[in-house]
Structure formats: structure tokens, C-alpha cells
Design a protein around this motif. Structure first.
Motif, mmCIF file in Angstrom:
data_model
loop_
_atom_site.group_PDB
_atom_site.id
_atom_site.type_symbol
_atom_site.label_atom_id
_atom_site.label_comp_id
_atom_site.label_asym_id
_atom_site.label_seq_id
_atom_site.Cartn_x
_atom_site.Cartn_y
_atom_site.Cartn_z
ATOM 1 N N GLU A 14 1.005 4.069 -3.027
ATOM 2 C CA GLU A 14 0.519 5.426 -2.780
ATOM 3 C C GLU A 14 1.628 6.443 -3.088
ATOM 4 N N SER A 15 2.820 6.165 -2.569
ATOM 5 C CA SER A 15 3.871 7.181 -2.708
ATOM 6 C C SER A 15 4.350 7.302 -4.155
ATOM 7 N N LYS A 61 0.796 -1.230 0.000
ATOM 8 C CA LYS A 61 0.000 0.000 0.000
ATOM 9 C C LYS A 61 0.835 1.290 0.000
ATOM 10 N N GLU A 62 1.814 1.378 0.904
ATOM 11 C CA GLU A 62 2.551 2.638 1.029
ATOM 12 C C GLU A 62 3.351 2.944 -0.227
ATOM 13 N N GLN A 63 4.009 1.910 -0.747
ATOM 14 C CA GLN A 63 4.803 2.092 -1.975
ATOM 15 C C GLN A 63 3.908 2.575 -3.118
#
Ligand SMILES: NC(=O)c1ccc[n+]([C@@H]2O[C@H](COP(=O)([O-])OP(=O)(O)OC[C@H]3O[C@@H](n4cnc5c(N)ncnc54)[C@H](O)[C@@H]3O)[C@@H](O)[C@H]2O)c1
Length: 424
Positions: A121-122, A117-119
Motif C-alpha cells: 500500500e505505502s 499489505k502495508e508495504q
């Protein structure tokens, strides 16, 4: 995959060799000045590299920017910069003198990446914001974003949708981070259209929304499906046999990108300014029928046992759950995700009339079987597993499916289908 925390100079290398075979027949239809200079983010990837190589052949100076070095030799006229789209300084440096940016870098489309998720999104959202900012700061007047049909498709049927009649799928209902973040990036790009540039001029943007991409040397879908077929993991078929989807050959998608960039110029009356376009081959197919040449060339039978889509969906939900839950101790391979199940089982087809009318897009006819042929030539043939080994594997697969289904029902408190249920 991390941003360059030091902001040190990205690695740069220039073309030394010939374009790979997949590029040789692709002709960019550029009508612009020969000194044009473009930057392609995700230029080490399949589409980005194909696009950059095609533009370079037509005399455009091309910078391919990517975290990952391309697996193919650079074409003359292209330069590779190894950098992260989340590295603001590297982007700023790379955009010097650039007339047009093609933003094709993205993360999280398939496989295990899908759950990062974080990857996702970023890179997909944060990276797109930085690309837009860098275009403004560097006074780049044109930005073409490679979006996806998933901005509109979230598991509910769409038949011959077009840019006006099909809205964005609600952001909070997307089943995967990739689709949601691509939808945000798609909207950010369109909202940036018309931004005044420092010192005069205007940033003009447009987005292209392709379905799955295929073509020779494609790395994302064909080798993955082929590997599943070889491992006998495709024992079942699922979904309505009438379910349809589109595909796009990489050369047609390259053509659309080149035309879209041209249609952001004064010479073309800024026809594409602030516009979205669905791009595909102009044909709708059922996935299992479409994949027939792959099964055939690999020497395997097409799956003939039809299982209910809800079973496969629940199994995918459990696999996703186990993949995340067991990540600290081991790796559960993501055979299929829920969104992939819905992509196969639920019709989602789009018209390309707007791209034809406004961009002059005219897809050429290609055959998936040719791409399969190329793939087969590039890999050593594995003999098909013997019947004696096939039957136990089939039974094992069936048991696994039933076991996962039971677990899914237990985990989901016997209320399994929720959002997607009406489509299955
Ligand atoms: N492949 C498909 O079927 C498909 C379908 C619809 C839309 N798209 C879109 O088309 C575009 C190109 O897809 P593709 O099939 O060529 O994928 P690809 O994975 O081959 O290329 C994407 C490239 O982006 C690069 N990248 C990822 N994170 C980056 C970062 N932080 N900084 C710099 N580069 C980064 C990757 O290294 C990769 O080379 C993507 O935007 C994708 O969302 C692809």
C-alpha cells in the motif's frame, strides 16, 4: 524495504561501464531533443533498467532511482540514485531538471511480497502520490506510469479486452493487494492528467498496462518457475487447456514506454494525454504450452496429471493462510497464490489496437525459448532427478495436495469457491 527516515542524501553513482547484452539491440525511437533528461523510478529493476539503458543509448540523460542497486553495470549516460519513492525530499532533489518521469517502481507482485499489505500500500499508492506531487512541484510536464493488466483482471474471463470495453475490476473484490493498489495508482495517475504546473504548463500523464514480462536475464518469473520445476513442484497441470493469456517481451515494453512519452509532447499532439494502453506482444498463449521450452531445456517432462483448478485454488488459499498465520514462528514458502492460480486458469487477453493506432506501437517478434536458452546458459545444469526419486516425490506431492485440500475445506467451512468459483 523502508523509506529513508532521515531524509539524508541518497547514494548516487554514475555510469562506468557498458550496457548488458540484453540492451544491445534495443533501440529507443526517441525523436526528442538530445538534452532531454528523464527519471525512471524502479530503475534498478528489470523493466526500469532496460528502459533507462535504452533511452541513454539514444542520447537522453537518464536517472535510475531505486531502493536497490541494479544487478547490471550502468550504461554510459545513466546515473543511479539509491532512494525510496516514499522519500519526498529525495524525490524532489532527484527531479531537478527532469522532463519526463517513468514511474515503474512497485512492490508485491509475486512471492512472499504479495502478502505484505502495508508495504504494498505505502509503495504502490503512497509512492505514486508522492511521485505525482514531486512532478507538479518540479514542473515536470510528463509522467508515464507502468501499470498492469491486473487493474482489469480479477479472476473473471476477459477475451481480447480493450481500454474502453473492460472496466476496472472492483477495488474491493481484488484478491491481492498488488492488483488493488496498482489499480488505485493507475487511476491516480490518470486523474493527475491536466494538473496545472506552477508558473505555467500542464502535467500530462498516461498509463501502460502490460501482462507478464519476459526476456533475457528476467529475474521475477523465469528463475522462480525454473526452481519449482527443478524441485519437482510442478507435477500437476491445472486450468482449462483453452485458457489464454498474453506476455510482453521487455524490448517491446521499452518501445511502448518510449513512444508513450513522446506521445505526451506537443510534437505528437499530446495524443497519449490521459490515456491508458494495453501493451503486449500481440499473441495469446496457454501458460503450460508457453512454458514448454523451459521444461524441455531443464530436462523435465511437462506435467501430465491434470488436477481440478478448485483443488489448486484451495491449496493456494491454505498456503496463503499458513504463510500469514505462521509468519511469527517460521516461513511457509508461497508456491502459488490464489491470484496466480486464476491468472493461469482463467483467460485474460487484451487487444493492443489502441497502442498501435495512437502510439505507433509495433511489437517485434520474440521467442520465449531464446530467454530460456539465456537462462540455461547462465546457470549450471542440474541433472534430472532419477525415476527412483521422482515417484515418491510425486506421491508426496499428491498427498500434500489432498491434505491441504482437506484442511482448506475444514477452514473454509465447506464453502470454498466464493468469488472465484464461477471461473474455475
Ligand atoms: N514483471 C512483470 O511481469 C510485470 C507485469 C505487469 C506489470 N509490471 C509492472 O512493471 C513495473 C516493473 O516491473 P519489473 O518486472 O521490472 O519489476 P522489478 O521488481 O524488477 O522492478 C521494480 C523495482 O522497483 C523497486 N522498488 C520497489 N519499491 C521501491 C521503493 N519504495 N522505492 C524505490 N524503488 C522501489 C524495486 O527495488 C525494483 O528494482 C512494475 O511497476 C510492475 O508492477 C510487471
Amino acid at each position: 524495504m523502508k523509506p529513508n527516515p532521515t531524509g539524508s542524501s541518497p547514494e548516487i553513482c554514475k555510469a562506468a561501464g557498458q550496457a548488458p547484452a540484453l540492451q544491445q539491440k534495443t533501440q529507443a525511437r526517441s525523436t526528442q531533443a538530445p538534452r532531454q533528461k528523464v527519471l525512471v523510478t524502479g530503475g534498478g529493476g528489470y523493466l526500469g533498467f532496460s528502459l533507462g539503458s535504452s533511452l541513454a543509448k539514444s542520447g537522453t540523460a537518464v536517472i535510475l532511482l531505486d531502493l536497490r542497486r541494479p544487478r547490471w553495470e550502468l550504461s554510459p549516460g545513466t546515473e543511479f540514485i539509491q532512494a525510496d519513492v516514499r522519500d519526498e525530499d529525495a524525490l524532489y532533489r532527484a527531479l531537478e531538471g527532469v522532463d519526463c518521469v517513468f514511474h515503474a517502481a512497485s512492490y508485491g507482485m509475486s512471492g512472499a511480497e504479495k502478502l505484505q499489505k502495508e508495504q504494498i500500500e505505502s509503495i504502490n499508492v503512497g509512492g505514486t502520490k508522492l511521485v505525482i506531487d514531486a512532478c507538479v512541484r518540479r514542473r515536470v510536464p510528463r509522467l508515464v506510469y507502468t501499470s498492469t493488466v491486473n487493474v482489469a483482471f480479477g479472476g473473471k474471463p476477459i477475451e481480447q479486452g480493450d481500454e474502453d470495453s473492460v472496466p476496472y475490476f472492483p477495488l474491493d473484490e481484488h484478491m491481492d493487494h498488488y492488483s488493488r493498489t496498482k489499480a488505485i495508482a493507475d487511476q491516480l495517475t490518470l486523474m493527475a492528467n491536466g494538473t496545472p504546473l506552477p508558473g505555467g504548463g500542464t502535467l500530462r500523464t498516461c498509463v501502460l498496462r502490460p501482462p507478464g514480462i519476459y526476456g533475457p536475464e528476467e529475474q521475477k518469473h523465469l528463475p522462480r518457475v525454473a526452481s519449482h520445476i527443478k524441485k519437482r513442484m510442478f507435477l500437476f497441470r491445472f486450468g482449462d487447456r483453452r485458457a489464454r493469456m498474453n506476455w510482453v517481451h521487455v524490448r517491446n515494453l521499452v518501445q511502448a514506454h518510449v513512444l508513450a512519452a513522446e506521445a505526451l509532447t506537443a510534437a505528437r499532439g499530446y495524443a497519449a494525454s490521459g490515456q491508458a494502453y494495453y501493451i503486449n506482444d500481440g499473441e495469446s498463449v496457454n501458460l503450460f504450452e508457453w512454458m514448454a521450452p523451459l521444461f524441455e531445456k531443464l530436462g523435465h517432462r511437462q506435467p501430465w496429471v491434470q488436477v481440478p483448478t478448485s483443488w489448486v485454488y484451495l491449496t493456494a488459499a491454505v498456503i496463503e493462510y499458513l504463510h500469514l498465520a505462521l509468519r511469527p514462528v517460521g516461513s511457509v514458502p508461497l508456491l502459488l497464490t490464489r491470484s496466480e492460480v486464476l491468472s493461469v486458469a482463467v483467460t485474460h487477453t487484451f487487444q493492443i489496437a489502441k497502442a498501435r493506432a495512437q502510439l505507433g506501437y509495433t511489437p517485434d517478434k520474440f521467442s520465449f525459448a531464446d530467454s530460456v536458452e539465456r537462462y540455461i546458459q547462465s546457470t549450471s545444469r542440474q541433472p534430472p532427478a532419477s525415476a527412483a526419486r521422482t515417484l515418491p516425490r510425486m506421491l508426496l506431492g499428491l498427498l500434500l495436495l489432498l491434505g491441504l485440500l482437506g484442511l482448506a475445506l475444514h477452514l473454509l467451512g465447506l464453502q470454498p469457491l466464493q468469488a472465484a468459483g464461477q471461473s474455475l
